[in-house]
Design an enzyme around this catalytic site. Structure first.
Site, PDB file in Angstrom:
ATOM      1  N   VAL A  70       0.849  -1.184   0.000  1.00  0.00           N
ATOM      2  CA  VAL A  70       0.000   0.000   0.000  1.00  0.00           C
ATOM      3  C   VAL A  70       0.888   1.240   0.000  1.00  0.00           C
ATOM      4  O   VAL A  70       1.821   1.346   0.808  1.00  0.00           O
ATOM      5  CB  VAL A  70      -0.946   0.029   1.216  1.00  0.00           C
ATOM      6  CG1 VAL A  70      -1.724   1.337   1.253  1.00  0.00           C
ATOM      7  CG2 VAL A  70      -1.919  -1.139   1.163  1.00  0.00           C
ATOM      8  N   LYS A  85      -3.552   0.500  -3.092  1.00  0.00           N
ATOM      9  CA  LYS A  85      -3.265  -0.881  -2.720  1.00  0.00           C
ATOM     10  C   LYS A  85      -2.939  -1.665  -3.984  1.00  0.00           C
ATOM     11  O   LYS A  85      -3.777  -1.810  -4.868  1.00  0.00           O
ATOM     12  CB  LYS A  85      -4.490  -1.475  -2.008  1.00  0.00           C
ATOM     13  CG  LYS A  85      -4.420  -2.947  -1.687  1.00  0.00           C
ATOM     14  CD  LYS A  85      -5.704  -3.365  -0.995  1.00  0.00           C
ATOM     15  CE  LYS A  85      -5.812  -4.864  -0.832  1.00  0.00           C
ATOM     16  NZ  LYS A  85      -7.071  -5.260  -0.160  1.00  0.00           N
ATOM     17  N   ASP A 179     -12.899 -11.466   7.692  1.00  0.00           N
ATOM     18  CA  ASP A 179     -11.534 -11.223   8.174  1.00  0.00           C
ATOM     19  C   ASP A 179     -11.487  -9.969   9.046  1.00  0.00           C
ATOM     20  O   ASP A 179     -10.594  -9.127   8.898  1.00  0.00           O
ATOM     21  CB  ASP A 179     -10.574 -11.092   6.999  1.00  0.00           C
ATOM     22  CG  ASP A 179      -9.123 -11.396   7.388  1.00  0.00           C
ATOM     23  OD1 ASP A 179      -8.910 -11.996   8.463  1.00  0.00           O
ATOM     24  OD2 ASP A 179      -8.206 -11.029   6.633  1.00  0.00           O
TER      25      ASP A 179
END
Length: 329
Positions: A70, A85, A179
């Protein structure tokens, strides 16, 4: 591919968390079209004047992850700053492209003040895929924990409220994040906490069960870690609630809470702790409201676990509304 700001060695929590993705998808039927059915979109809603990566100037690296980097970037003409990103697909380019397409498909739908905004998706050099994102220049909750170790309940309550609002929005779109962890909760210069990184996310049918083994092991719920315990299927939204409970308890105790400090967090240890160990104890220093909130998140039977809406109505979260926070206090 779950992008992580922290290094593989999770130093402040003494927990080098494994993050490999295992593709064990079983009988999923997604609302999104197959990533093979259309090319990667060149952009989502790019700011005026940004038509290509050449319109951006790299300023510095602000994060590394499994297969990606990033950068802080600046628009050459307006001086506006963003995060870029960059995912490097590697030798298995077809699988990486498929996953990036799934992430892009989800990001095209998302527009919430509780989720990090994506302004566009571009094809980079050497087949890289680049996501132009809102810059969250205060880093992640992981960075805050590394600096402060523990957070006061007032601040934990604020984090809980923001993440729950983000999950309510995502679940309303039938998006399961899969996540939720400190490094995927980012903070901007207004001290707003937002959910990031949809590399492990999926769109599911309403009320559908799903089976998967994707994400970060340490934050997986029991039914995700060991699908056999629920005959191979479960409600994916409940797994996001479990992960949030682990994160918030971690913020209170100052270390990963499901195993002892210094205990090796390998696959077998995590499996035993999450699936077969006793529920984690909430310290006596916690308020009754916080203790009850965490226990409702960390109910091992997913059918009895609190929903996002249940938790938004919980007294612990209600205390956060209207509070002007500062993580540096």
């Amino acid at each position: 591919m779950a992008f992580r700001r922290e290094k593989r060695n999770h130093q402040p929590l003494k927990l080098p968390l494994p993050t490999q993705t295992l593709a064990l998808e079983i009988h999923h039927k997604f609302l999104l079209p197959s990533p093979d059915s259309h090319p990667l979109p060149p952009s989502l809603d790019s700011p005026p004047g940004i038509q290509a990566l050449s319109d951006l100037k790299k300023l510095e690296v602000i994060g590394h992850g499994n297969g990606g980097t990033v950068y802080k970037v600046q628009h050459r003409w307006t001086s506006e700053v963003f995060a870029l990103k960059v995912l490097r697909l590697g030798p298995d380019a077809a699988a990486g492209s498929q996953q990036a397409n799934r992430e892009a498909d989800i990001l095209k739908q998302v527009d919430s003040p509780f989720v990090v905004r994506c302004h566009g998706v571009f094809n980079g050099d050497d087949g890289d895929i680049c996501f132009l994102m809102e810059l969250m220049d205060r880093g992640s909750l992981h960075d805050v924990l590394r600096a402060r170790q523990r957070l006061p309940e007032k601040l934990i309550s604020y984090v809980a409220w923001r993440v729950l609002e983000g999950l309510r929005y995502l679940h309303g779109l039938l998006v399961v994040h899969r996540d939720i962890k400190p490094s995927n909760l980012l903070i901007n210069d207004r001290w707003e906490v937002k959910i990031a990184d949809f590399g492990s996310s999926r769109v599911v049918e309403r009320n559908a069960h799903c089976s998967s083994y994707v994400g970060t092991f340490a934050y997986m719920s029991p039914e995700r870690f060991d699908p056999d315990r629920c005959e191979g299927s479960y409600n994916g939204f409940a797994g996001d609630v479990w992960a949030l409970g682990v994160v918030l308890l971690e913020c209170h105790v100052g270390h990963f809470p499901l195993i002892s400090v210094g205990q090796r967090p390998d696959w077998a240890t995590l499996m035993c702790a999450i699936c077969f160990g006793d529920p984690p104890e909430v310290p006596d220093t916690a308020s009754p409201e916080f203790g009850n909130f965490v226990r409702r998140c960390l109910e091992k039977d997913w059918t009895r676990r609190a929903t996002v809406q249940d938790l938004l109505n919980h007294p612990f979260v209600e205390r956060s509304e209207g509070w002007t926070n500062d993580f540096d206090e």
